[in-house]
Design a protein around this motif. Structure first.
Motif, PDB file in Angstrom:
ATOM      1  N   PHE A  54       0.893  -1.058  -0.048  1.00  0.00           N
ATOM      2  CA  PHE A  54       0.029  -0.009   0.096  1.00  0.00           C
ATOM      3  C   PHE A  54       0.838   1.164  -0.136  1.00  0.00           C
ATOM      4  O   PHE A  54       1.732   1.440   0.983  1.00  0.00           O
ATOM      5  N   LEU A  55       0.912   1.745  -1.098  1.00  0.00           N
ATOM      6  CA  LEU A  55       1.793   3.134  -1.345  1.00  0.00           C
ATOM      7  C   LEU A  55       0.961   4.229  -0.678  1.00  0.00           C
ATOM      8  O   LEU A  55      -0.132   4.765  -1.467  1.00  0.00           O
ATOM      9  N   VAL A  56       1.386   4.892   0.172  1.00  0.00           N
ATOM     10  CA  VAL A  56       0.739   6.151   0.744  1.00  0.00           C
ATOM     11  C   VAL A  56       1.668   7.417   0.543  1.00  0.00           C
ATOM     12  O   VAL A  56       2.859   7.409   1.152  1.00  0.00           O
ATOM     13  N   THR A  57       1.218   8.376  -0.011  1.00  0.00           N
ATOM     14  CA  THR A  57       1.937   9.507  -0.674  1.00  0.00           C
ATOM     15  C   THR A  57       1.319  10.768   0.006  1.00  0.00           C
ATOM     16  O   THR A  57       0.206  11.009  -0.046  1.00  0.00           O
ATOM     17  N   ALA A  58       2.055  11.643   0.629  1.00  0.00           N
ATOM     18  CA  ALA A  58       1.572  13.186   0.663  1.00  0.00           C
ATOM     19  C   ALA A  58       1.017  13.737  -0.288  1.00  0.00           C
ATOM     20  O   ALA A  58       1.653  13.530  -1.402  1.00  0.00           O
ATOM     21  N   GLN A  59       0.207  14.641  -0.165  1.00  0.00           N
ATOM     22  CA  GLN A  59      -0.278  15.496  -1.544  1.00  0.00           C
ATOM     23  C   GLN A  59       0.946  16.097  -1.860  1.00  0.00           C
ATOM     24  O   GLN A  59       1.813  16.549  -1.315  1.00  0.00           O
ATOM     25  N   ASN A  60       1.443  16.227  -3.315  1.00  0.00           N
ATOM     26  CA  ASN A  60       2.392  16.834  -3.921  1.00  0.00           C
ATOM     27  C   ASN A  60       3.673  16.442  -3.497  1.00  0.00           C
ATOM     28  O   ASN A  60       4.654  17.152  -3.294  1.00  0.00           O
ATOM     29  N   SER A  61       3.686  14.835  -3.454  1.00  0.00           N
ATOM     30  CA  SER A  61       5.192  14.647  -3.105  1.00  0.00           C
ATOM     31  C   SER A  61       5.509  13.336  -3.956  1.00  0.00           C
ATOM     32  O   SER A  61       5.978  12.473  -3.731  1.00  0.00           O
TER      33      SER A  61
END
Length: 315
Positions: A54-61
């Motif tokens: 599960f890839l979780v990225t902060a917005q605009n990252s």
């Protein structure tokens, strides 16, 4: 340094200081209440367990970029067609939102989102009953994400950059601001601190410096059987120049800004305002030099030092 205030202006100065302190307390309280509500009631992340990663990225990252490279590495490994375009809505063939239907059922199932974990994800007994997938969380220097988000939504926001830096602790005014990023960093920092083996935190800056090594660490965390040849196939399509040729013409969004494009800039007052917000509310800084001393969960540097500039400590 002593600041001399004329007697005629003392009352006005005192009123301004008290007003500012009151506003900060109100904002901090609103932030706590909003976080309590969101992290208690938004349980969508708990629905998704049947995933290899599960890839979780902060917005605009770097979401588009990292997802694009990993998709091409997986496509190379399993000899399937990679996504044609990098835009989120056009690149879900191999890695997409967890609710998307699978196009290749025989491939590893990898999800991507910007989710902030609810409080129950901290509970050891719940993890024992239903083990969550391995999470890989990507963070980026907050100062850069704020500039990036503001530039993306400048016309929609319709406010000066200095106003955007202050943000809205209730989450109603902006799509994403400093208060959203703090919720993301605080909650994922809590999870990574408590479950480090199941939670890999990667920094966008490390991807920029050494995309092959960062992509390899991501693949290993998800137990993906990717060779260096597969990973290099992903890195090969990750240049800005190449990705600019893979913009979906049917999508108006332009997430990749050409080099040299103008962007907002922090003033000294902006940085001081941002520092005060972070100093009062941020629990985990992930190794970024936001304040005078490290705070909470730290990310080990994997490819040399990251250039960091601490906020001014001036009061």
């Amino acid at each position: 340094m002593n600041i001399h205030i004329p007697a005629s202006g003392a009352a006005e100065y005192a009123t301004r200081v008290v007003s500012s302190a009151t506003r900060e307390r109100i904002n901090d309280l609103a932030f706590c209440i909003h976080g309590l509500d969101r992290h208690t009631t938004n349980l969508s992340l708990l629905k998704y367990y049947d995933f290899q990663g599960f890839l979780v990225t902060a917005q605009n990252s770097g979401t588009h970029w990292i997802k694009w490279m990993l998709s091409h590495a997986i496509a190379h490994r399993y000899d399937v067609e990679p996504p044609r375009y990098f835009n989120n809505d056009s690149s879900n063939d191999l890695i997409g939102h967890p609710k998307h239907e699978r196009i290749h059922p025989h491939l590893p199932r990898i999800a991507s989102s910007h989710s902030i974990p609810p409080y129950p994800l901290d509970w050891a007994w719940l993890r024992a009953v239903r083990r969550p997938p391995p999470y890989a969380v990507v963070v980026r220097d907050l100062r850069d994400t704020l500039v990036s988000n503001y530039e993306k939504w400048r016309r929609t926001y319709g406010v000066p950059f200095s106003r955007y830096v202050e943000g809205d602790p209730t989450g109603r005014t902006f799509r994403t601001d400093v208060w959203w990023y703090m919720r993301f960093m605080n909650r994922w920092g809590d999870i990574a601190e408590r479950y480090p083996d199941q939670t890999l935190v990667l920094r966008y800056e490390d991807f920029r410096r050494d995309p092959l090594d960062s992509l390899r660490r991501l693949g290993r965390h998800f137990s993906l059987d990717l060779t260096d040849s597969d990973l290099l196939a992903g890195v090969a399509v990750g240049s800005k120049e190449y990705m600019l040729t893979r913009q979906d013409p049917a999508v108006a969004e332009r997430p990749i800004r050409p080099d040299g494009a103008r962007s907002a800039r922090f003033t000294a007052q902006d940085l001081l305002a941002l520092r005060r917000i972070l100093d009062r509310n941020l629990r985990h800084d992930f190794g970024y030099a936001y304040l005078d001393a490290p705070r909470g969960y730290q990310v080990q540097e994997v490819a040399g030092p990251v250039e960091q500039t601490a906020f001014s400590s001036a009061a």
